[in-house]
Design an enzyme around this catalytic site. Structure first.
Site, PDB file in Angstrom:
ATOM      1  CG  HIS A   1       8.842  60.082   3.935  1.00  0.00           C
ATOM      2  ND1 HIS A   1       8.895  58.921   3.156  1.00  0.00           N
ATOM      3  CD2 HIS A   1       9.021  59.839   5.224  1.00  0.00           C
ATOM      4  CE1 HIS A   1       8.920  57.753   4.207  1.00  0.00           C
ATOM      5  NE2 HIS A   1       8.970  58.546   5.373  1.00  0.00           N
TER       6      HIS A   1
ATOM      7  CG  ASP B   1       8.862  59.195  -0.779  1.00  0.00           C
ATOM      8  OD1 ASP B   1       8.225  59.416   0.611  1.00  0.00           O
ATOM      9  OD2 ASP B   1       9.854  59.177  -0.593  1.00  0.00           O
TER      10      ASP B   1
HETATM   11  C1  B12 Z   1       8.374  61.188   9.646  1.00  0.00           C
HETATM   12  C2  B12 Z   1       8.660  59.787   8.799  1.00  0.00           C
HETATM   13  C3  B12 Z   1       7.497  59.004   8.492  1.00  0.00           C
HETATM   14  C4  B12 Z   1       6.288  59.573   8.365  1.00  0.00           C
HETATM   15  C5  B12 Z   1       5.912  60.420   7.319  1.00  0.00           C
HETATM   16  C6  B12 Z   1       4.633  61.203   7.365  1.00  0.00           C
HETATM   17  C7  B12 Z   1       4.453  62.123   6.338  1.00  0.00           C
HETATM   18  N1  B12 Z   1       3.448  61.624   5.577  1.00  0.00           N
HETATM   19  O1  B12 Z   1       5.190  63.080   6.025  1.00  0.00           O
HETATM   20  C8  B12 Z   1       5.603  58.079   8.346  1.00  0.00           C
HETATM   21  C9  B12 Z   1       5.440  57.779   9.878  1.00  0.00           C
HETATM   22  C10 B12 Z   1       4.151  58.210   7.758  1.00  0.00           C
HETATM   23  C11 B12 Z   1       6.654  57.406   7.688  1.00  0.00           C
HETATM   24  C12 B12 Z   1       6.377  56.226   6.810  1.00  0.00           C
HETATM   25  C13 B12 Z   1       7.250  55.589   5.945  1.00  0.00           C
HETATM   26  N2  B12 Z   1       8.565  55.765   6.053  1.00  0.00           N
HETATM   27 CO1  B12 Z   1       9.398  57.028   7.171  1.00  0.00          CO
HETATM   28  N3  B12 Z   1      10.303  58.157   7.987  1.00  0.00           N
HETATM   29  C14 B12 Z   1       9.887  59.506   8.850  1.00  0.00           C
HETATM   30  C15 B12 Z   1      11.485  60.286   9.260  1.00  0.00           C
HETATM   31  C16 B12 Z   1      11.364  59.813  10.818  1.00  0.00           C
HETATM   32  C17 B12 Z   1      11.400  61.668   9.299  1.00  0.00           C
HETATM   33  C18 B12 Z   1      11.188  62.097   7.913  1.00  0.00           C
HETATM   34  C19 B12 Z   1      10.791  63.715   8.012  1.00  0.00           C
HETATM   35  O2  B12 Z   1       9.944  64.144   8.070  1.00  0.00           O
HETATM   36  N4  B12 Z   1      12.213  64.336   8.480  1.00  0.00           N
HETATM   37  C20 B12 Z   1      12.287  65.697   8.380  1.00  0.00           C
HETATM   38  C21 B12 Z   1      12.229  66.516   7.012  1.00  0.00           C
HETATM   39  C22 B12 Z   1      12.528  68.104   7.271  1.00  0.00           C
HETATM   40  O3  B12 Z   1      13.401  66.076   6.629  1.00  0.00           O
HETATM   41  P1  B12 Z   1      13.872  65.225   5.057  1.00  0.00           P
HETATM   42  O4  B12 Z   1      12.405  64.516   4.916  1.00  0.00           O
HETATM   43  O5  B12 Z   1      14.930  64.361   5.156  1.00  0.00           O
HETATM   44  O6  B12 Z   1      13.683  66.545   4.269  1.00  0.00           O
HETATM   45  C23 B12 Z   1      14.685  67.151   4.081  1.00  0.00           C
HETATM   46  C24 B12 Z   1      15.880  66.926   3.395  1.00  0.00           C
HETATM   47  O7  B12 Z   1      16.018  65.561   3.122  1.00  0.00           O
HETATM   48  C25 B12 Z   1      16.169  67.663   2.001  1.00  0.00           C
HETATM   49  N5  B12 Z   1      15.499  67.095   0.852  1.00  0.00           N
HETATM   50  C26 B12 Z   1      14.580  66.319   0.697  1.00  0.00           C
HETATM   51  N6  B12 Z   1      14.283  66.384  -0.680  1.00  0.00           N
HETATM   52  C27 B12 Z   1      15.148  66.999  -1.222  1.00  0.00           C
HETATM   53  C28 B12 Z   1      15.286  67.236  -2.702  1.00  0.00           C
HETATM   54  C29 B12 Z   1      16.056  68.137  -2.917  1.00  0.00           C
HETATM   55  C30 B12 Z   1      16.449  68.202  -4.416  1.00  0.00           C
HETATM   56  C31 B12 Z   1      17.035  68.543  -2.190  1.00  0.00           C
HETATM   57  C32 B12 Z   1      18.253  69.690  -2.696  1.00  0.00           C
HETATM   58  C33 B12 Z   1      16.931  68.491  -0.820  1.00  0.00           C
HETATM   59  C34 B12 Z   1      16.034  67.545  -0.274  1.00  0.00           C
HETATM   60  O8  B12 Z   1      15.489  68.796   2.385  1.00  0.00           O
HETATM   61  C35 B12 Z   1      14.399  68.870   3.189  1.00  0.00           C
HETATM   62  C36 B12 Z   1      14.127  69.688   4.293  1.00  0.00           C
HETATM   63  O9  B12 Z   1      15.107  70.173   5.037  1.00  0.00           O
HETATM   64  C37 B12 Z   1      12.393  59.562   8.437  1.00  0.00           C
HETATM   65  C38 B12 Z   1      13.797  59.197   9.199  1.00  0.00           C
HETATM   66  C39 B12 Z   1      14.510  60.433   9.601  1.00  0.00           C
HETATM   67  N7  B12 Z   1      14.757  61.370   8.503  1.00  0.00           N
HETATM   68  O10 B12 Z   1      14.680  60.505  10.785  1.00  0.00           O
HETATM   69  C40 B12 Z   1      11.934  58.015   7.964  1.00  0.00           C
HETATM   70  C41 B12 Z   1      12.184  57.425   6.729  1.00  0.00           C
HETATM   71  C42 B12 Z   1      12.363  58.381   5.877  1.00  0.00           C
HETATM   72  N8  B12 Z   1      11.137  56.440   6.404  1.00  0.00           N
HETATM   73  C43 B12 Z   1      11.398  55.488   5.855  1.00  0.00           C
HETATM   74  C44 B12 Z   1      10.618  54.483   5.429  1.00  0.00           C
HETATM   75  C45 B12 Z   1      11.309  53.121   4.863  1.00  0.00           C
HETATM   76  C46 B12 Z   1       9.115  54.552   5.665  1.00  0.00           C
HETATM   77  C47 B12 Z   1       8.129  53.636   5.219  1.00  0.00           C
HETATM   78  C48 B12 Z   1       8.211  52.800   4.087  1.00  0.00           C
HETATM   79  C49 B12 Z   1       7.943  52.527   6.472  1.00  0.00           C
HETATM   80  C50 B12 Z   1       8.871  51.726   6.737  1.00  0.00           C
HETATM   81  N9  B12 Z   1       9.177  50.645   5.931  1.00  0.00           N
HETATM   82  O11 B12 Z   1       9.513  51.883   7.732  1.00  0.00           O
HETATM   83  C51 B12 Z   1       6.842  54.502   5.218  1.00  0.00           C
HETATM   84  C52 B12 Z   1       6.653  55.050   3.762  1.00  0.00           C
HETATM   85  C53 B12 Z   1       5.479  54.923   3.238  1.00  0.00           C
HETATM   86  C54 B12 Z   1       5.317  55.676   1.976  1.00  0.00           C
HETATM   87  N10 B12 Z   1       4.475  55.370   0.977  1.00  0.00           N
HETATM   88  O12 B12 Z   1       6.108  56.634   1.811  1.00  0.00           O
HETATM   89  C55 B12 Z   1      12.844  55.341   5.909  1.00  0.00           C
HETATM   90  C56 B12 Z   1      13.474  55.468   4.480  1.00  0.00           C
HETATM   91  C57 B12 Z   1      14.336  54.282   4.197  1.00  0.00           C
HETATM   92  C58 B12 Z   1      15.582  54.413   3.224  1.00  0.00           C
HETATM   93  N11 B12 Z   1      15.646  55.424   2.336  1.00  0.00           N
HETATM   94  O13 B12 Z   1      16.482  53.564   3.313  1.00  0.00           O
HETATM   95  C59 B12 Z   1      13.329  56.373   6.833  1.00  0.00           C
HETATM   96  C60 B12 Z   1      14.752  56.859   6.471  1.00  0.00           C
HETATM   97  C61 B12 Z   1      13.579  55.747   8.255  1.00  0.00           C
HETATM   98  C62 B12 Z   1      14.349  54.457   8.039  1.00  0.00           C
HETATM   99  N12 B12 Z   1      15.764  54.766   8.743  1.00  0.00           N
HETATM  100  O14 B12 Z   1      14.147  53.401   7.793  1.00  0.00           O
HETATM  101  N13 B12 Z   1       7.875  58.134   7.703  1.00  0.00           N
END
Ligand code: B12
Ligand code: B12
Lengths: 487, 154, 487, 154
Positions: B22, B20
């Site tokens: 992200h 992953d």
């Molecule tokens: C930006 C993004 C990308 C960027 C990432 C850039 C980078 N290197 O960081 C790019 C474009 C490269 C990308 C690629 C991919 N992505 Co993407 N991405 C996103 C997106 C739009 C935003 C993620 C983000 O940055 N959010 C902002 C941060 C602040 O929030 P967060 O990541 O959720 O983290 C917060 C919380 O989750 C929480 N949290 C996280 N971890 C933990 C752990 C603990 C213990 C706790 C308590 C809390 C916690 O706290 C964090 C901080 O607030 C999400 C969708 C969304 N969320 O809107 C999809 C998403 C995560 N991606 C997804 C996917 C599938 C992929 C890809 C496989 C491509 C694809 N098939 O579509 C590839 C992954 C390749 C790989 N090897 O990982 C999916 C995951 C699907 C699922 N789980 O069912 C999502 C949900 C989009 C979707 N709906 O399809 N992605």
């Protein structure tokens, strides 16, 4: 199979012998590679009807000034993938096949496990379609079941085997590049390696081109999708375009991920195409086909589906007003997980409505768009001339050195090869500016412009710009805002 | 060996599991936890189960915070608790958060699934990071009590 | 109770004695009228906290350059209506109560039946809230259950009793006007009567104003909601504004229904406010509070909810970019039926996301907007100066004569008082133009401009402009397009 | 009295029932039916049950086309068929269309409801107007057959 990762990279067409030797090694990395036969692949491609050829469909749209719609979609199993794309097909113009994350890291063994477990579970446990594991026949079955062009969308630093299999199988567009599919997608892959591997992919596309098969190539514009200022991704786009042209690629779609400020987004697409023409022809290339793709907001989405529609529709509006050739469409499930077919279709329908309603209207041409366009061009030229200088004319080495020295620096990227010092923030209108320029060589007056704009915002919020402001901006759209104002 | 008197010392290992990439959430988590006075060993993205465990053993961390964003969480986290036991890490707290499974699912189901897999807390992407800090500190303190209880009368 | 419908109407403040006599008759038309006591109503209004006062909330938004959100919502039963608005309240800034169609035609007897049958059915069988039947206490129970200002939204040619009851009950804004609530809403009500009845409503508001209670008044801008060119509705807005000011109204919100072309819609809101100021101050009024409201697309919607989001979001974008003080929000159920709370909330959320993301951005200020703004102003001035001439200085009579002679003419209106000859059609950019000017006195060069724009479209479609083209435009947005091109 | 030979003569009464002011669909229906060679007596909006029946009796129309757009269709159309019988209009075709009830509902349910109320055809707002013309002509012809059948062998 790996070219020696310490040897100097040159931006030069790979010699046939080098390519052939490497191909043998590449095709041997997983059993399904054995089925690929280039000649036979060319014949297969030549037999595809024109409506299944990505390059032809893009050209027609570009000529007509239309914006095509494309979803993202990939599931673990072949029949599921066929069903998914068949269902989506009526709602979009060109099709994707999104590749799973194990394939992206060449972990075909893990894919095999993921496929098996998905079969057991009766639902996809993978985040994409493991095309290498499904092999040439599987991929052809997919292509044949559909009526529209299909593109491979992934995020793979070493995508050579994937390219060999999918292109021989009739996919007609290939996303990615040595920078854009490394820095945002990998942690410890050397830029030298990924650029070299993408020279291979580009050369493969060049070889198809030489046989009369035009494969579309699309560098991945959005990078990390998170507050990336236009000039940062534009530099990557132009470098990857130049690297691809050198290997004989003739059909390039340059990408950009929505920033959120309408004026800046329109300026970004305009400047992207103009800069592309400028740099590609300055480098002596001609006869290529150029187009643009606009990605609806690639950062964090709001959780509520109705709010997500707002983000989707603003992206659709920006794509249309900017005159992008293609728009990549998000879904109301974005914040939660890989979308269902229905969610994907809904995103497409909302986008279609917006594009249809805006597409025939006047394109904005105000002074503000002109100012931003000019600003982006000056930023890009400043960075790229440093990259060229660093490489002493060799843009492959120049790129590597530019990342080493932070001259190029992509916000929020996971790769060790990336400095991670440059820090973006929104200004008082929501446009993306540079808060910390890191080591990027932006001209002083441009930096002053950024500083002033950020100062405006700081004043209206009554706080100093800081990393907290950046975090607030990262979370803003998820919280139904554009600018991360304090509450 | 940690002593109870030093109760402000919280140490956690943080990372994104599997293939992953992200990175955004990870950077934000590291910054928020750090600012809350928690010592963060941040392994970044693409961390294997053993890399998490190695770091926890090496640093004597109280908790491992696993992120999985890209959807393969169900596969990648499989067996992590067992592996901790195997490696002699008996009482480390295991937190997991992110977009843990493929597709939009009911969070309750996800929580149940991951609790069964041996995680102590399962968080949705919508988790409030202030809550997280509170839970983490409370859980760490409680864990230490459980390990080295004070006199019952205290 | 009816003032003599043949006597000449004058645009003059109703004399106290006339008003009082009329009031007694009005309050006697249905038993619930007996509960109204003006003095007591004034005291009740004066006790309302500022956050429940429409005029104050509008002023704050206007000063801050914000765009407020308002849904439409009305069901048959009181407790249901309370529940509905309580649920919607967190998602909007100001609240509505949409009145049912029987009340709009003063058929309180039918309302009684509708209420009874809704009680039996256990669900609302009515398309709005029958406020007169629920009476003063019912309406107050509603107002007291809520935390935000509530407006009466209806479509009632004779809305005197409704006004007496709802204003005494603490509603702080009243939609409608003698033209805008007749021509699109009625068939055989004389314009003379409806204007006179609305003089009464305006005078009632003026009396509250004189007692220190500022009630907001909002002429209904969208009219038939169907391809209404901006100048047509702007003329109605300004005339109703003048009629209201004369009766002592001090807080006016001028309305406009989205046409679909972004440039024209932005120009429409700008010209509306500027023309309002121009005409109101030229007529000698001052010290009034002016604001604007933008209605998301009021014509036929697409059936699919996801497509409807596209329409909703384009409306949200236009409202925000135009800088309207308020936006009236549609729902994804629009094409089907009175929306559920959930559908209403979803429309609000999508709109909120869009408005929040666009609200702080630069407002477009290109030459195209300036051109359209100027064009609308010239059209309005041409029509209004004819209206003034027809009335020999009396705009009430002028209006009646203007409709009689087709000088004013609202497309697709059901009223017999309306000529129905003026025919709009979209141009090649989707802007609304005049295909058949009917008897509207547009200047020749303006007409030439319309003709040229329509000719452009005709050429690009290879067909002559005709009523079929108009029908195609009426259906276009429902079919996910803006312009009704032949397929 | 209509004769079979004059089979191109189709006459319908059109209007929007109740207190409903929605005029746009009515104007379009009138224009489309007219162009299809159907004689339309258009009563416009806000038409009462008796006004429909009066017009049908007066003109000897084959069918009454009732629109209800504003949601009170269920109440306004109640008893229309009975009223036709009462007024001696025994074999007029009754069509109804529009947004017939309050709220977004399953069209099947609406259709059942209005068929039960004695309408011959119930149309959703999405009805294709070409289909409508075809049904109308077919139904009118069939109705005439039923009334004055040709020799069975024909
Ligand atoms: C930006 C993004 C990308 C960027 C990432 C850039 C980078 N290197 O960081 C790019 C474009 C490269 C990308 C690629 C991919 N992505 Co993407 N991405 C996103 C997106 C739009 C935003 C993620 C983000 O940055 N959010 C902002 C941060 C602040 O929030 P967060 O990541 O959720 O983290 C917060 C919380 O989750 C929480 N949290 C996280 N971890 C933990 C752990 C603990 C213990 C706790 C308590 C809390 C916690 O706290 C964090 C901080 O607030 C999400 C969708 C969304 N969320 O809107 C999809 C998403 C995560 N991606 C997804 C996917 C599938 C992929 C890809 C496989 C491509 C694809 N098939 O579509 C590839 C992954 C390749 C790989 N090897 O990982 C999916 C995951 C699907 C699922 N789980 O069912 C999502 C949900 C989009 C979707 N709906 O399809 N992605
Ligand atoms: C424009 C409009 C208005 C305009 C009407 C202007 C005018 N005088 O014509 C204005 C703004 C004035 C208005 C007012 C109101 N409206 Co209105 N309006 C609409 C809207 C947006 C479009 C209607 C339209 O013109 N469509 C285009 C025409 C071409 O299509 P059509 O009317 O559906 O007609 C076609 C078909 O239905 C079919 N058809 C119609 N009749 C028949 C009959 C037969 C026999 C057949 C075969 C076919 C057929 O063929 C027609 C031609 O293609 C609709 C929602 C929508 N559809 O998107 C709401 C809508 C119809 N309105 C509605 C309501 C409730 C009202 C109001 C009561 C206000 C309110 N509470 O919101 C008032 C009504 C006051 C009154 N006395 O009637 C509701 C009805 C709700 C329901 N049924 O559950 C709707 C559905 C909106 C909603 N979702 O709430 N409205």
């Amino acid at each position: 199979m790996h070219p020696d990762s310490t040897e100097t990279l040159v931006n030069q067409r790979l010699a046939d012998k080098v390519f052939e030797t490497e191909r043998n090694a590449v095709l041997n990395t997983w059993p399904t590679g054995a089925d690929v036969n280039f000649r036979e692949g060319v014949r297969y491609q030549l037999d595809l009807p024109v409506e299944k050829q990505f390059s032809a469909v893009m050209k027609a749209a570009d000529d007509a000034g239309r914006t095509l719609l494309q979803p993202r979609a990939g599931v673990a199993l072949l029949q599921e993938q066929i069903a998914l794309l068949t269902d989506l097909q009526p709602y979009c113009d060109v099709l994707p096949t999104t590749i799973d994350a194990y394939t992206r890291h060449n972990r075909y063994d893990k894919c095999a496990n993921g496929i098996a477990r998905s079969r057991e579970a009766g639902r996809s446990l993978m985040n994409g379609f493991p095309a290498v594991n499904h092999g040439l026949q599987g991929c052809r079955e997919l292509v044949e079941a559909l009526d529209k062009p299909v593109q491979v969308r992934h995020g793979t630093p070493d995508a050579r085997l994937l390219a060999e299999i999918t292109l021989a199988a009739g996919f007609t567009s290939y996303e990615g590049g040595g920078i854009s599919y490394n820095i945002p997608y990998a942690k410890s892959v050397k830029l030298r390696d990924s650029i070299r591997h993408w020279q291979y992919c580009d050369r493969l596309v060049g070889r198809y081109e030489e046989e009369g098969v035009r494969i579309n190539r699309e560098p991945f514009g959005p990078l990390t999708g998170t507050l990336v200022p236009p000039f940062v991704s534009h530099c990557v786009m132009i470098l990857e375009g130049l690297l691809a042209l050198e290997q004989g690629v003739k059909c390039i779609t340059l990408g950009y991920g929505q920033g959120g400020n309408l004026v800046q987004d329109i300026a970004a697409i305009r400047s992207l195409r103009e800069l592309g023409e400028e740099y590609f022809s300055a480098a002596g290339y001609s006869g290529y086909q150029l187009s643009t793709v606009f990605h609806q907001w690639m950062g964090g989405f709001p959780d509520e589906e109705s709010s997500a529609y707002g983000v989707i529709c603003l992206g659709a509006a920006a794509a249309s007003l900017a005159g992008a050739t293609k728009v990549i469409v998000k879904t109301p499930h974005e914040a939660s997980g890989v979308p269902t077919m229905a969610a994907n279709r809904d995103g497409l329908r909302a986008t279609r409505q917006m594009i249809n309603m805006l597409g025939e209207q006047q394109k904005p041409a105000g002074d503000d768009v002109a100012l931003e366009t000019d600003m982006i061009k000056r930023e890009v030229r400043a960075v790229l001339s440093r990259v060229f200088a660093l490489g002493e004319g060799n843009i492959a080495e120049g790129t590597i050195r530019a990342f080493e020295s932070g001259v190029m620096d992509i916000p929020f990227a996971p790769a060790r090869a990336n400095a991670g010092v440059l820090m973006p923030v929104r200004d008082d209108n929501g446009a993306l500016r540079v808060l910390d320029k890191g080591n990027s060589p932006l001209p002083d007056d441009v930096l002053a412009f950024h500083r002033d704009r950020i100062a405006e915002r700081a004043a209206s919020e009554g706080r100093e710009p800081s990393f907290q402001m950046v975090i607030d901006d990262v979370n803003a759209i998820s919280n139904s805002r554009l600018i991360g104002r304090p509450l | 060996m940690k002593s109870m008197s030093n109760k402000h010392e919280y140490k956690v290992v943080l990372g994104v599991i599997g293939s992953d990439c992200h990175a955004v959430g990870n950077k934000i988590l590291a910054s928020v936890l750090g600012q809350a006075g928690i010592d963060v060993i941040n392994l970044g993205v693409m961390v294997s189960q053993d890399e998490f465990i190695d770091a926890a053993i090496e640093t004597g961390a109280d908790a491992i915070l696993v992120s999985s964003i890209y959807g393969h969480g169900e596969i990648d986290c499989h067996g992590l608790r067992g592996r901790c036991f195997e490696r002699g890490l008996d009482d480390v707290l295991l937190y997991v958060g992110g977009n843990l499974v493929i597709g939009k699912s009911d969070f309750q189901d996800i929580e149940t699934l991951f609790l069964k897999m041996g995680f102590d807390r399962v968080c949705s992407p919508r988790v409030d990071l202030h809550d997280l800090v509170k839970w983490l500190k409370d859980d760490i303190i409680e864990q230490r009590f459980a390990r080295e209880p004070l006199t019952k009368s205290a």
